[in-house]
Design a protein around this motif. Structure first.
Motif, PDB file in Angstrom:
ATOM      1  N   ALA A 199       0.833  -1.203   0.000  1.00 12.31           N
ATOM      2  CA  ALA A 199       0.000   0.000   0.000  1.00 12.31           C
ATOM      3  C   ALA A 199       0.866   1.251   0.000  1.00 12.31           C
ATOM      4  O   ALA A 199       0.600   2.213  -0.738  1.00 12.31           O
ATOM      5  CB  ALA A 199      -0.926  -0.005   1.214  1.00 12.31           C
ATOM      6  N   LYS A 200       1.917   1.243   0.811  1.00 11.17           N
ATOM      7  CA  LYS A 200       2.818   2.397   0.863  1.00 11.17           C
ATOM      8  C   LYS A 200       3.441   2.653  -0.507  1.00 11.17           C
ATOM      9  O   LYS A 200       3.550   3.809  -0.952  1.00 11.17           O
ATOM     10  CB  LYS A 200       3.921   2.171   1.900  1.00 11.17           C
ATOM     11  CG  LYS A 200       4.907   3.337   2.009  1.00 11.17           C
ATOM     12  CD  LYS A 200       5.993   3.063   3.018  1.00 11.17           C
ATOM     13  CE  LYS A 200       6.933   4.257   3.149  1.00 11.17           C
ATOM     14  NZ  LYS A 200       7.563   4.632   1.861  1.00 11.17           N
ATOM     15  N   LEU A 201       3.835   1.589  -1.186  1.00 13.49           N
ATOM     16  CA  LEU A 201       4.431   1.732  -2.514  1.00 13.49           C
ATOM     17  C   LEU A 201       3.453   2.400  -3.476  1.00 13.49           C
ATOM     18  O   LEU A 201       3.827   3.302  -4.239  1.00 13.49           O
ATOM     19  CB  LEU A 201       4.840   0.356  -3.042  1.00 13.49           C
ATOM     20  CG  LEU A 201       5.450   0.316  -4.448  1.00 13.49           C
ATOM     21  CD1 LEU A 201       6.751   1.106  -4.486  1.00 13.49           C
ATOM     22  CD2 LEU A 201       5.683  -1.129  -4.882  1.00 13.49           C
ATOM     23  N   MET A 202       2.187   1.984  -3.437  1.00 11.78           N
ATOM     24  CA  MET A 202       1.185   2.549  -4.342  1.00 11.78           C
ATOM     25  C   MET A 202       0.895   4.013  -4.016  1.00 11.78           C
ATOM     26  O   MET A 202       0.757   4.848  -4.915  1.00 11.78           O
ATOM     27  CB  MET A 202      -0.105   1.730  -4.267  1.00 11.78           C
ATOM     28  CG  MET A 202      -0.018   0.336  -4.856  1.00 11.78           C
ATOM     29  SD  MET A 202       0.357   0.341  -6.640  1.00 11.78           S
ATOM     30  CE  MET A 202       2.083  -0.133  -6.615  1.00 11.78           C
ATOM     31  N   PHE A 203       0.797   4.342  -2.734  1.00 12.04           N
ATOM     32  CA  PHE A 203       0.530   5.728  -2.361  1.00 12.04           C
ATOM     33  C   PHE A 203       1.721   6.626  -2.718  1.00 12.04           C
ATOM     34  O   PHE A 203       1.540   7.776  -3.134  1.00 12.04           O
ATOM     35  CB  PHE A 203       0.216   5.827  -0.868  1.00 12.04           C
ATOM     36  CG  PHE A 203      -1.071   5.141  -0.473  1.00 12.04           C
ATOM     37  CD1 PHE A 203      -2.170   5.146  -1.313  1.00 12.04           C
ATOM     38  CD2 PHE A 203      -1.181   4.488   0.747  1.00 12.04           C
ATOM     39  CE1 PHE A 203      -3.361   4.512  -0.960  1.00 12.04           C
ATOM     40  CE2 PHE A 203      -2.359   3.855   1.118  1.00 12.04           C
ATOM     41  CZ  PHE A 203      -3.446   3.865   0.261  1.00 12.04           C
ATOM     42  N   ASP A 204       2.927   6.092  -2.555  1.00 10.45           N
ATOM     43  CA  ASP A 204       4.117   6.846  -2.969  1.00 10.45           C
ATOM     44  C   ASP A 204       4.080   7.124  -4.474  1.00 10.45           C
ATOM     45  O   ASP A 204       4.406   8.228  -4.930  1.00 10.45           O
ATOM     46  CB  ASP A 204       5.391   6.069  -2.621  1.00 10.45           C
ATOM     47  CG  ASP A 204       5.768   6.190  -1.148  1.00 10.45           C
ATOM     48  OD1 ASP A 204       5.381   7.200  -0.516  1.00 10.45           O
ATOM     49  OD2 ASP A 204       6.455   5.288  -0.632  1.00 10.45           O
TER      50      ASP A 204
END
Length: 341
Positions: A199-204
């Protein structure tokens, strides 16, 4: 003196009645994930992405009440709607009954060449009959405008009038980048699966496409808060409610569960809840709660530790099973308070 008293009572009745009436007359709708009629799996993210956008838009209309996505997801899982492809009217009506909706919006999307099409059906829960349909056609680049069209058709089907202020908020775009929107929607899907690193990767990525994408920044903050404690929490959720509402809901849930708040610090979003039942084989439980304050959403984390045994001043052996049961009791009360109309 009597005239003064009567006048005060009359003013109170006149002031309160419109608000009560508006709440009672609110249309309750549920929006289920849209079906991907295109074989292109790269578009699968739109199933949830369209729902997220429509929910956000319609939430600005005071005379509409949108069923919480988390609550609806639980109902859909219970009747296995998510595994059926196109949702039929009977199943949609059943899901609507489970969550207290009056209308269920189902839909699909399809891309053929350069043409991108959104379709929607509005199912009356009481009858299981399609009351109306909607369609918006354009190109993939027109996605946001097509979603606006579907939102307008939902309001028209419900006969809902929208104020100028509500309309302005509805049409406000969180981002102008379809790619940022795609990454954000995929990130939300990973959050539901508790895959916080993904999720963090996608939001980044979403923020790289659009640094001004406030919703992505908001959810990135949630993920950064949630990741370190994911393995030590018995309950860790993203809540689509602002902090103050979530905090007050938790206090009501504690009361509903028959537990006691011993230490609540609203400024830090923490509270300690105590369940006092105790025996030689069952220790009392101190439940720790953290509520994360974000811009438009909040995060809730619940974990536990055994209490000191009265008089002895020592802790009993940790009873994981009992701790889990205690927290499950609180979670049930919290979600009842959170999702009740």
């Amino acid at each position: 003196m009597k005239k003064i008293i009567y006048t005060i009572i009359l003013v109170v009745v006149i002031s309160v009645s419109p608000g009560v009436a508006a709440q009672q007359n609110a249309s309750v709708i549920a929006i289920v994930p849209f079906t991907n009629l295109t074989k292109d799996t790269d578009l699968e993210w739109l199933s949830e992405g369209i729902v997220e956008t429509l929910t956000t838009k319609l939430a600005h209309v005071k005379t509409i009440q949108i069923v919480e996505r988390q609550r609806l997801s639980a109902a859909l899982d219970e009747i296995s709607l998510g595994q059926m492809g196109v949702v039929d009217e009977a199943k949609a009506a059943k899901a609507g009954q489970m969550v207290g909706a009056e209308t269920v919006v189902t839909g699909a999307f399809q891309q053929v060449g350069e043409t991108f099409r959104l379709t929607a059906r509005f199912v009356k829960v009481a009858t299981g009959v399609i009351s109306n349909t909607a369609m918006a056609t354009g190109s993939y680049a027109d996605l946001f405008s097509l979603e606006d069209k579907i939102a307008d058709d939902i309001l028209s089907s419900l006969g809902v009038a929208v104020s100028a202020a509500e309309q302005e908020k509805m049409y406000r775009k969180p981002t102008t980048s379809v790619d940022a929107y795609k990454n954000y929607s995929q990130g939300l899907n990973y959050v539901k699966q508790e895959r916080y690193d993904d999720a963090k990767l996608m939001f980044d990525r979403a923020l790289k496409e659009d640094p001004d994408f406030g919703q992505a920044r908001n959810d990135l903050a949630f993920v950064q808060w949630a990741r370190p404690s994911a393995n030590s929490s018995l309950y860790l959720k993203r809540i689509d409610r602002p902090f103050d509402e979530t905090y007050e809901t938790m206090l009501s849930a504690v009361q509903r569960a028959g537990m006691e708040v011993r230490n609540a610090q609203k400024e830090t979003g923490t509270m300690e809840v105590h369940e006092s039942s105790w025996s030689l084989i069952k220790s009392p439980q101190d439940i720790q709660i953290e509520i994360k304050r974000l811009e438009t959403i909040s995060g809730v984390r619940i974990f536990s530790q055994p209490s000191k045994v009265p008089c002895l001043g020592i802790r009993q052996a940790y009873d994981w099973g009992q701790s889990k049961k205690t927290i499950e009791k609180l979670i049930a009360a919290f979600e009842t308070e959170l999702y009740r109309h």
